[in-house]
Design an enzyme around this catalytic site. Structure first.
Site: not given
Length: 518
Positions: A479, A381, A379, A418, A506, A263, A298, A504
């Protein structure tokens, strides 16, 4: 302006008698029963399989034999495969209950399991019984799935371990998954299962099956987004917005894996603002001519059919339309395969359209109503992304708990300090809260109650939790967490995009904020 997900009509057809699959849930009881000589059988009315112990010449039970076409005590032969417990990366046992079919009929009735059910026939999974260990944070027991979901989970898990996991590194290097894998997944019934059975699907209009598959992709480490893209995001456009002729033309190819779909919403200058889409579909009197460009698509490199959102230019019509474009269309071209920092095995592309002819027969729904259609599907998705987010974070936590128990510093396991123990306790609790909320949203979407606002909220909250959890887990690896050979490093890279795509975070906050009347 944001419409609720329309999932009013639920699955109410199915097959066969149910059996207690509790002994399959944790991979232990089945071996115990086989060792005792118990002849476990699962006989589904359509596409069923039989199970019987497999015993070596020395008398030791090695596993069980699965007969897809005949009774469980049939001698070894065509259609049979043996399976044994598989050790996953965490040292947890999983049993591969799936069977690679020798031949797959065109109507897919020859799959390993028919997951549909008659009304009232499916039993709830006992909340006290251990569930599949690959999708639980410590201490959690889930109650939203029934035995058919459990069978589907086991089948999907085994298939992905066998057919996807061994190829992950090669797929990442190539930046694309094999078409042969996608075809094999469709043959197993893992592609397009919500489509009508007469068109190759399984009539599974129950998003919990989608969630199960999404979770198993994460649990096994299969490196593809193609399942969530196809089943959760794109397929609803082909099942809900098409007429009978369009369904018969497009869905069989999708459900057999011969047709890869994508899509195309995002554009170089629009991002999450769908109203700013600049691509146009101009009506000529006989057909539409589609022009524009899309990015971040995609499966864009492999797609055979692309659903394209574009402004409708036609007298009496205003707004976006959804236009289905075959990859063979004149004027359609693909740009470069985009080089991403994560999710490298999933191909992502730029797409270009230069006067592509789109007949009226290839328009989804009504021209001009495309934005509403997309708002209706978003929704689901976004819930799909939340499902993946929690599963991803849970897996990272399991990996890190293993590492914290085995890695020593100053003469004792690092998890015993701890500060580290408290961090792990906090992450565990946060994920338990997230899991409960996502499962509640899954229940809501199966009854058509999940709203766009609720989906936006769960998407931004879980995807940010996902990255925070995985970031802390990487830190606890020290590491080694920054080394490519450690899975936590790839998970960290792959998780970041979740806060961006699907809108996003936001924008998600804006959706929730507007609903507050502020």
């Amino acid at each position: 302006m944001y419409e609720e997900v329309d999932r009013a009509e639920r699955l109410d057809g199915g097959v066969g008698e149910r059996v207690d699959l509790g002994h399959l849930a944790d991979g232990r009881g089945d071996r115990d029963r086989a060792a005792a000589g118990v002849d476990d059988r699962v006989d589904h009315a359509r596409g069923g399989f039989g199970i019987a112990p497999v015993v070596d010449d020395d008398g030791r039970t090695r596993g069980r034999e699965v007969d897809r076409d005949g009774p469980a005590d049939t001698a070894a032969g065509s259609g049979h495969e043996r399976y044994a417990p598989v050790e996953d990366a965490l040292g947890l046992r999983h049993v591969d209950h799936s069977v690679r079919p020798q031949a797959v009929a065109s109507n897919k009735t020859n799959r390993l399991v028919d997951y549909r059910h008659r009304p009232g026939s499916a039993t709830r999974v006992d909340a006290r019984r251990p569930q599949h260990p690959s999708t639980e944070a410590p201490g959690m027991r889930r109650t939203i799935f029934n035995d058919e979901h459990a069978a589907f989970r086991e089948a999907a898990h085994g298939f992905l371990l066998r057919e996807a996991v061994p190829h992950g590194d090669r797929w990442e290097e190539a930046g694309i998954i094999d078409r042969s894998f996608w075809k094999a997944a469709a043959d197993q019934g893992l592609v397009g299962f919500s489509a009508p059975s007469e068109l190759g699907g399984a009539d599974l209009d129950d998003f919990r099956f989608n969630a199960v598959l999404d979770e198993e992709v994460v649990a096994t480490g299969a490196r593809t987004d193609a399942f969530s893209l196809t089943n959760d995001i794109v397929l609803p456009y082909f099942t809900e917005l098409t007429n009978a002729e369009q369904r018969e033309r497009w869905l069989p190819g999708i459900t057999t894996g011969d047709t890869v779909v994508a899509i195309a919403m995002s554009e170089p200058g629009t991002g999450s603002d769908l109203r700013a889409i600049a691509s146009t579909a101009t009506w000529t009197g006989e057909h539409y001519e589609l022009s524009g460009s899309k990015t971040f698509i995609t499966s864009g490199i492999q797609a055979d059919l692309v659903v394209v959102a574009a402004k409708t230019v036609r007298e009496g019509v205003s707004g976006l339309g959804l236009f289905v474009v075959p990859a063979t269309a004149d004027g359609f071209s693909r740009g470069r395969k985009l080089d991403k920092i994560g999710r490298k095995a999933q191909d992502t592309a730029e797409l270009f359209f230069e006067g592509v002819v789109v007949p009226e027969a290839d328009v989804l729904g009504e021209p001009g109503k495309g934005l509403g259609y997309m708002m209706r599907n978003l929704p689901q998705e976004r819930l799909s992304m939340a499902v993946v987010a929690v599963a991803h974070a849970e897996k990272a936590l399991r990996i890190t708990l293993d590492y914290a128990r085995s890695r020593n510093a100053f003469g004792k396991p690092i998890g015993s300090f701890q500060a580290n123990r408290f961090t792990l306790a906090e992450l565990t609790t946060e994920l338990q809260v997230a899991r409960s909320h996502v499962d509640r949203c899954l229940e809501a979407t199966t009854t058509g109650e999940l709203t766009a606002v609720e989906a936006a909220g769960v998407k931004f909250w879980t995807t940010e939790l996902e990255f925070r959890v995985i970031d802390r887990c990487l830190q606890l690896h020290g590491g080694y967490g920054y080394m490519e050979e450690y899975e936590i490093a790839r998970m960290w890279r792959d998780s970041r995009v979740q806060q961006i795509y699907g809108g996003t975070n936001e924008i998600m906050r804006e959706i929730v904020g507007r609903d507050l009347g502020i």
